[in-house]
Structure formats: C-alpha cells, structure tokens
Motif scaffolding. Structure first.
Motif, mmCIF file in Angstrom:
data_model
loop_
_atom_site.group_PDB
_atom_site.id
_atom_site.type_symbol
_atom_site.label_atom_id
_atom_site.label_comp_id
_atom_site.label_asym_id
_atom_site.label_seq_id
_atom_site.Cartn_x
_atom_site.Cartn_y
_atom_site.Cartn_z
ATOM 1 N N LEU A 173 0.832 -1.194 0.000
ATOM 2 C CA LEU A 173 0.000 0.000 0.000
ATOM 3 C C LEU A 173 0.874 1.254 0.000
ATOM 4 C CD1 LEU A 173 -2.824 1.217 0.087
ATOM 5 C CD2 LEU A 173 -2.754 1.080 2.584
ATOM 6 N N SER A 174 2.006 1.188 0.716
ATOM 7 C CA SER A 174 2.967 2.299 0.657
ATOM 8 C C SER A 174 3.459 2.501 -0.770
ATOM 9 C CB SER A 174 4.163 2.024 1.580
ATOM 10 O OG SER A 174 3.764 1.896 2.921
ATOM 11 N N GLY A 175 3.707 1.385 -1.456
ATOM 12 C CA GLY A 175 4.108 1.475 -2.861
ATOM 13 C C GLY A 175 3.039 2.138 -3.712
ATOM 14 N N ASN A 176 1.767 1.846 -3.413
ATOM 15 C CA ASN A 176 0.678 2.504 -4.150
ATOM 16 C C ASN A 176 0.677 4.008 -3.917
ATOM 17 O OD1 ASN A 176 -0.177 0.060 -5.163
ATOM 18 N ND2 ASN A 176 -1.825 -0.202 -3.667
ATOM 19 N N PHE A 177 0.951 4.424 -2.678
ATOM 20 C CA PHE A 177 1.015 5.859 -2.383
ATOM 21 C C PHE A 177 2.124 6.526 -3.200
ATOM 22 C CE2 PHE A 177 -0.603 4.879 2.168
ATOM 23 C CZ PHE A 177 -1.899 4.774 1.698
ATOM 24 N N VAL A 178 3.272 5.866 -3.283
ATOM 25 C CA VAL A 178 4.386 6.418 -4.061
ATOM 26 C C VAL A 178 4.022 6.467 -5.540
ATOM 27 C CG1 VAL A 178 6.795 6.066 -4.737
ATOM 28 C CG2 VAL A 178 6.099 5.661 -2.373
ATOM 29 N N ILE A 179 3.363 5.413 -6.034
ATOM 30 C CA ILE A 179 2.935 5.388 -7.428
ATOM 31 C C ILE A 179 1.983 6.551 -7.718
ATOM 32 C CG2 ILE A 179 1.516 4.116 -9.092
ATOM 33 C CD1 ILE A 179 2.731 1.543 -8.004
ATOM 34 N N MET A 180 1.052 6.800 -6.806
ATOM 35 C CA MET A 180 0.116 7.915 -6.994
ATOM 36 C C MET A 180 0.849 9.248 -7.074
ATOM 37 S SD MET A 180 -2.830 6.801 -4.265
ATOM 38 C CE MET A 180 -3.518 5.139 -4.280
ATOM 39 N N ALA A 181 1.847 9.419 -6.195
ATOM 40 C CA ALA A 181 2.605 10.674 -6.193
ATOM 41 C C ALA A 181 3.380 10.846 -7.494
ATOM 42 C CB ALA A 181 3.558 10.698 -5.000
ATOM 43 N N VAL A 182 4.036 9.783 -7.954
ATOM 44 C CA VAL A 182 4.814 9.846 -9.187
ATOM 45 C C VAL A 182 3.895 10.000 -10.393
ATOM 46 C CG1 VAL A 182 6.415 8.572 -10.677
ATOM 47 C CG2 VAL A 182 6.702 8.520 -8.197
ATOM 48 N N LEU A 183 2.758 9.330 -10.355
ATOM 49 C CA LEU A 183 1.810 9.358 -11.465
ATOM 50 C C LEU A 183 1.284 10.777 -11.708
ATOM 51 C CD1 LEU A 183 0.268 7.499 -13.453
ATOM 52 C CD2 LEU A 183 -1.495 7.256 -11.715
ATOM 53 N N GLY A 184 0.947 11.472 -10.638
ATOM 54 C CA GLY A 184 0.404 12.812 -10.798
ATOM 55 C C GLY A 184 1.457 13.882 -10.970
ATOM 56 N N GLY A 185 2.603 13.712 -10.344
ATOM 57 C CA GLY A 185 3.667 14.712 -10.393
ATOM 58 C C GLY A 185 4.283 14.862 -9.019
ATOM 59 N N MET A 186 5.482 14.298 -8.850
ATOM 60 C CA MET A 186 6.048 14.116 -7.520
ATOM 61 C C MET A 186 6.366 15.433 -6.819
ATOM 62 S SD MET A 186 9.226 11.645 -6.518
ATOM 63 C CE MET A 186 10.419 12.678 -7.369
ATOM 64 N N ARG A 187 6.863 16.425 -7.531
ATOM 65 C CA ARG A 187 7.256 17.684 -6.902
ATOM 66 C C ARG A 187 6.196 18.769 -7.038
ATOM 67 N NH1 ARG A 187 13.797 18.487 -7.603
ATOM 68 N NH2 ARG A 187 14.372 16.482 -6.669
ATOM 69 N N SER A 188 5.002 18.358 -7.388
ATOM 70 C CA SER A 188 3.877 19.278 -7.488
ATOM 71 C C SER A 188 2.977 19.078 -6.281
ATOM 72 C CB SER A 188 3.088 19.019 -8.777
ATOM 73 O OG SER A 188 1.868 19.707 -8.771
ATOM 74 N N PHE A 189 2.425 20.164 -5.768
ATOM 75 C CA PHE A 189 1.591 20.054 -4.572
ATOM 76 C C PHE A 189 0.326 19.257 -4.855
ATOM 77 C CE2 PHE A 189 -1.639 21.708 -1.602
ATOM 78 C CZ PHE A 189 -1.005 21.425 -0.402
ATOM 79 N N TRP A 190 -0.354 19.537 -5.982
ATOM 80 C CA TRP A 190 -1.616 18.879 -6.299
ATOM 81 C C TRP A 190 -1.423 17.616 -7.126
ATOM 82 C CZ3 TRP A 190 -5.475 20.224 -3.425
ATOM 83 C CH2 TRP A 190 -5.585 21.539 -2.953
ATOM 84 N N GLY A 191 -0.200 17.353 -7.580
ATOM 85 C CA GLY A 191 0.042 16.184 -8.411
ATOM 86 C C GLY A 191 -0.409 14.876 -7.793
ATOM 87 N N PRO A 192 -0.066 14.593 -6.520
ATOM 88 C CA PRO A 192 -0.493 13.321 -5.919
ATOM 89 C C PRO A 192 -1.997 13.137 -5.870
ATOM 90 C CG PRO A 192 1.283 14.300 -4.639
ATOM 91 C CD PRO A 192 0.877 15.323 -5.650
ATOM 92 N N LEU A 193 -2.756 14.233 -5.720
ATOM 93 C CA LEU A 193 -4.213 14.111 -5.734
ATOM 94 C C LEU A 193 -4.695 13.685 -7.114
ATOM 95 C CD1 LEU A 193 -6.985 14.433 -4.437
ATOM 96 C CD2 LEU A 193 -6.904 16.861 -5.019
#
Length: 294
Positions: free
Chosen positions: A228-248
């Motif tokens: 599940l931690s891996g899924n959280f990281v995937i979500m962050a990378v998928l949206g944009g890791m260094r962007s504030f709204w990217g993980p959402l």
C-alpha cells in the motif's frame, strides 16, 4: 462529485476513496517530493490510524471525532518513536528500514487475532452521527454526508500542509532536498528537520487512515502492508512528484482506474503496471507536470 459521479459510472464511496487516498499520497509527497526522503513504510501509520479509530469505536467511546483523534494520535506517536531511530539514515537504507518496521506492525495486526481480528480484519464498529449541538449530522447511513465530512477534513489538512510548505520551515525542507550538505554548512539541523517532516507526514497519513476505516466500517492488515505504501508512491509519481496537487491527480487516476479495470478482470494489476510504466517513460514529471508544460 457525489452528484455527477453516477453519470461517469462511479458512485459516492468511490469519490470519498479518491479524497482519502489523495490525502495519503499528498502526505507521502510532503516527505518525498518536498524533503527528498523516500519512505516505503507510510502504510504502517495509515493502518495504525485505521486500527486506532476502529478499536476506539468498538471498545472505548461511540464517537466519530473521538475515534478519529485516537487513530491520529496512535499513528503520529508511533511515527515519532520510529523517526528517532531512523532519522540518520538516507537513501535506500531509509526506505528499506521503513519497509521492515512497517512489516512489524503488519505481522502484529495479522497475528493478534483476539484484538485486531487477524486476517479476517477488524469489524464490529460503525461510524456514529456527529452532534454539533444545534444540528446532528447523520454520517452513519448517508454516504453523501460522510463524503462532505471527508471533504472538510481533507480541505483543512491540505490547507495546513500548504501553509507549512510556504513557511520558513517548508523552505528549509526544500533546501535540504536540493543539497543536504550545503544545508548543513549553513547551520541547519538537518536530522531534526527530517524527523519533524517525517512526523508531520505521518500525521497527515494517519488522518487518511482514520477516514479509510470509517468509510467501510472495516479495516484489515492489508492497510498496513508495504504494498500500500508502494501505491502511495505510485500515486505521487503518477500525478507529479514535486507538485503540490500532483499526488491528488495521481490518486484520482489510480483509484478510478483500479475500480474500473478490477471490475472487468482479475489481472487489473498488470494493466495498471503497464500504464504506470508508460507514464514514467513518456511523462517523467507526471500527468500534472505534462499538462502544466503544455
């Protein structure tokens, strides 16, 4: 979202889950994207928040706010203690130790059947209506009411996160991310700042954990597992890791895609994996980074 999700084949609980997972992914990004520290153990504090809220409702007090408070305190306190042990580690060593410690919590929940329900999960609790004195909010039977509660909590948490990142403390975290050695030469107590950032990040992910448990009135050891931690990281990378709204954005894509594909095939992880690989190869800054560049 509860009013238009049905038109695109969704439902209210799916919209709520997007917000919950979005908050969890944004909390991981607080540490990864803005501090430069990778943790693969955030599911532990997500799960501790979920179990804390569930156990509080089942055994302590029939109050939704009190249960959420207990879950948040349990997850944050555990993170504060763990952070003191691992704060001097960096890179892959930090990530691997967070996995190992997270798995300890997972196996405790898995084996302690008399308290946590073991592999069957924790049941026997239900979110309670919230009495504000002048009105009573029935989140027990109304999915839309619970969605709006989650939306309010999400907005407050994200607002607090944004204020922290805009503060001098947040700017210091960016300095540590860009060049830790230079930050040390400037006199910044790097280890202390990383510990505080870790605890704050786990505080927010614990909030998400409590909301997750109350969503379905159920939690199980999988909410503590490192995948599940891996899924959280995937979500962050998928949206944009260094962007504030990217993980959402990444969480919305991941959760909706998972719900849609898993309803058609048991091999849904294969298709999500292919999609993630394509995003990393062709949109390295994530979906939001690509849209902003365009």
């Amino acid at each position: 979202m509860p009013y238009w999700m049905g038109y695109v084949g969704g439902y209210t609980d799916l919209a709520t889950r997007v917000l919950v997972m979005g908050l969890a992914a944004m909390s991981v990004n607080f540490l990864l994207g803005f501090t430069g520290v990778l943790s693969f153990g955030h599911a532990a504090y997500f799960g501790l928040g979920a179990y804390g809220a569930g156990l509080a409702l089942k055994y302590l007090v029939p109050s939704t706010p009190a249960a959420m408070l207990v879950g948040i305190l349990v997850g944050t306190a555990a993170a504060a203690l763990v952070g003191l042990l691992i704060v001097k580690l960096r890179g892959i060593y930090f990530a691997m130790v967070t996995i190992a410690i997270g798995q300890i919590f997972y196996f405790i929940a898995f084996r302690w059947h008399s308290v946590t329900g073991g592999d069957d999960g924790l049941t026997g609790f239900t979110r309670q209506p919230i009495d504000l004195g002048f009105t009573r909010i029935d989140i027990m039977t109304h999915d839309k009411a619970y969605y709006y509660l989650v939306l309010v909590v999400f907005a407050v948490a994200v607002g607090a996160m944004a204020l922290l990142l805009r503060s001098p403390f947040g700017r210091t975290l960016l300095a540590i991310r860009e060049n830790e050695r230079r930050a040390r030469f400037l006199g910044i107590p790097v280890d202390r700042h990383i510990w505080i950032a870790f605890v704050i990040s786990c505080f927010f992910v614990s909030i998400a954990g409590t909301l997750y448990a109350l969503l379905s009135n159920f939690t199980d050891p999988r909410s503590l597992h490192w995948t599940l931690s891996g899924n959280f990281v995937i979500m962050a990378v998928l949206g944009g890791m260094r962007s504030f709204w990217g993980p959402l954005v990444g969480a919305a894509i991941f959760v909706v895609l998972q719900d849609y594909v898993s309803s058609h095939t048991q091999n849904w992880m294969f298709f999500i994996g292919i999609f993630f690989v394509c995003i990393v190869l062709f949109f390295p800054r994530g979906v939001l980074g690509f849209l902003r560049r365009k």
